[in-house]
Design an enzyme around this catalytic site. Structure first.
Site, PDB file in Angstrom:
ATOM      1  N   GLY A  84      21.617  41.833  91.072  1.00 55.64           N
ATOM      2  CA  GLY A  84      22.734  43.062  91.718  1.00 55.64           C
ATOM      3  C   GLY A  84      23.839  42.092  93.153  1.00 55.64           C
ATOM      4  N   LYS A 107      32.221  38.010  99.324  1.00 59.99           N
ATOM      5  CA  LYS A 107      31.502  37.388  99.194  1.00 59.99           C
ATOM      6  C   LYS A 107      30.773  36.665 100.206  1.00 59.99           C
ATOM      7  CE  LYS A 107      30.038  32.952  96.000  1.00 59.99           C
ATOM      8  NZ  LYS A 107      31.274  32.183  94.931  1.00 59.99           N
ATOM      9  N   ASP A 119      19.974  34.279 101.610  1.00 63.96           N
ATOM     10  CA  ASP A 119      20.175  34.810 103.081  1.00 63.96           C
ATOM     11  C   ASP A 119      21.389  36.007 103.022  1.00 63.96           C
ATOM     12  OD1 ASP A 119      22.089  33.071 102.474  1.00 63.96           O
ATOM     13  OD2 ASP A 119      21.473  31.301 104.061  1.00 63.96           O
ATOM     14  N   ASP A 251      27.043  39.187  83.998  1.00 64.64           N
ATOM     15  CA  ASP A 251      26.556  39.094  84.986  1.00 64.64           C
ATOM     16  C   ASP A 251      28.536  38.635  86.044  1.00 64.64           C
ATOM     17  OD1 ASP A 251      24.949  36.941  85.916  1.00 64.64           O
ATOM     18  OD2 ASP A 251      25.349  37.318  87.824  1.00 64.64           O
TER      19      ASP A 251
END
Length: 475
Positions: A84, A107, A119, A251
């Site tokens: 995800g 991103k 993180d 993905d």
């Protein structure tokens, strides 16, 4: 700009609200003014730009809350149901001057419910590398996401694969779709047939309207065939450009057949089918020569999800579009990179390419230099004689390659008037090139080499003039 947050039609099943991170700084390092103009955001002041693309204040009339999409995927052949959007989200959807739906995705924008132990951040070097790769691929006519904004965020990050602490950034990329193969895989894995059907219809409506049909058994194979052809075209363009993606997980494929998520990418120094981009790909699963096979494999995994709502036979037939689309695009894009027209026979064009690749592999001729020297075919023979590798062109082994290059007519010969073709060498993004421009940024905060390379890439884009044009919808 026309806002069009169509993702809200399916977000209840395929996305979760995300909260952007709060960053201690926001230093603008890259702004894509050309594409900002095409989506109606060119007039934003720098402070407004930072407010939207570092603090993620919503664009007027667009998504009020960013959305982290849910998906699964095969990573190096192993299925992973724990994926995800873990350090990014879909920030906005809008339409360009041609009316095409585009996504602004991020991103490094912070943690989401899918971050797991990460993180949610992006290193500045990672952001710089993506800006470079995507801009260069666009210049080479490859269908790719566009780096839209890169902002340094003032955090010190710890990483295992580069010296730490290292600087941080947040990237915004512009793409035609945020929906991945893994989005379908997740719905199938959870046996959510109704949601899968919704997703198929949504993709048909938004991206391939020519495939729309009331009958899902008709629409699903038609959609798969179009995605198959676009994916084949993308992979063929990578091969022509000498590009190695590095992480061809399912993905990392989207349904519009568009390159994105530039991690351990590389460009070939010379023709080598075994060249691998990622140091951790020790088996060479995603090596250069295997990229076409891996592209088809990813599509087969997508097709497998459709069996939840459709018979397998028409899906298998849809996948047969891959090979002819790949072969046609491989020949076509190689010739575009030489500025040449086809001989009028696909088999003959492919035979020429085979002789070219064989010669380049045997001589280790620099990939980018060969395409640069011979852009224009016979029109550039004199220019090629001044090349740093002109001795390679005088050998008997080059004779069939020369014949193939000089027997094809140049398309738009006026392109050779561009000053870019007066250079001795082309702009390149080999590993050492990228490291050389990163060093002054890391050591002295000197961005001049980075800015010069971007300027050189822009010159190459103008000189090549290979603007990507989506194919006409098939009846």
């Amino acid at each position: 700009m026309t806002n069009s947050a169509s993702i809200l039609e399916i977000s209840d099943a395929f996305a979760d609200a995300a909260k952007p991170a709060t960053f201690p700084a926001s230093v603008l390092r890259f702004r894509n003014t050309r594409w900002a103009r095409r989506v109606g955001l060119a007039d934003l002041s720098e402070s407004a730009w930072r407010a939207h693309f570092a603090q993620f204040e919503p664009l007027a009339g667009n998504l009020e809350t960013p959305l982290a999409l849910r998906y699964h995927g095969h990573q190096f052949g192993v299925y992973n149901p724990e994926l995800g959007d873990g350090r990014g989200f879909l920030f906005a959807q809008l339409r360009d001057t041609q009316g095409r739906l585009l996504d602004l995705g991020t991103k490094g924008s912070g943690q989401t419910r899918w971050s797991r132990s990460g993180d949610g951040r992006l290193t500045l070097k990672g952001g710089v590398r993506e800006v470079l790769a995507a801009n260069y691929l666009e210049a080479l006519g490859v269908k790719t996401s566009k780096p839209f904004s890169l902002i340094e965020t003032g955090e010190a990050l710890q990483r295992n694969d580069e010296p730490s602490p290292t600087r941080s950034s947040v990237l915004v990329r512009l793409s035609h779709s945020h929906i991945r193969f893994g989005t379908f895989q997740r719905a199938a894995y959870l046996d959510e047939s109704e949601n899968l059907a919704r997703l198929i219809r949504h993709c048909a409506e938004q991206y391939y309207p020519e495939t729309l049909d009331e009958d899902l058994a008709v629409m699903a194979p038609a959609l798969l065939q179009r995605v198959t052809a676009e994916t084949a075209r993308m992979v063929a363009q990578w091969m022509a450009a000498g590009f190695v993606h590095g992480v061809m997980n399912t993905d990392n494929f989207n349904i519009t057949g568009e390159s994105f998520d530039y991690g351990p990418w590389r460009f070939l120094p010379w023709s080598d089918p075994n060249f691998t981009a990622a140091y951790f790909d020790q088996q060479g699963l995603y090596r250069f020569g295997r990229q076409p096979t891996q592209g088809l494999w990813a599509l087969q995994q997508l097709a497998a999800t459709f069996t939840l709502v459709c018979d397998a036979e028409p899906l298998s037939e849809a996948l047969q579009a891959y090979e002819p689309a790949y072969q046609e695009a491989l020949a076509g894009h190689n010739l575009k990179l030489f500025g040449l027209g086809s001989a009028g026979d696909l088999k003959q064009d492919l035979t020429f390419l085979q002789s070219l690749y064989t010669w380049m592999s045997e001589t280790q001729a620099p990939w980018a230099q060969v395409f640069f020297d011979w852009f224009g075919g016979a029109e550039s023979e004199t220019r090629a004689r001044k090349s740093p590798i002109t001795a390679l062109y005088e050998t008997p082994a080059f004779a069939p390659v020369r014949e193939g290059l000089t027997s094809r007519g140049m398309i738009r010969p006026e392109r050779l008037d561009h000053p870019y073709w007066q250079r001795e060498t082309p702009v390149t993004l080999l590993y050492d090139d990228v490291e050389a421009l990163w060093a002054p940024i890391a050591e002295e905060d000197d961005w001049s080499a980075f800015e010069q390379v971007l300027s050189d890439i822009e010159a190459a884009r103008e000189a090549l003039s290979i603007e990507f044009e989506p194919p006409a919808p098939k009846a």
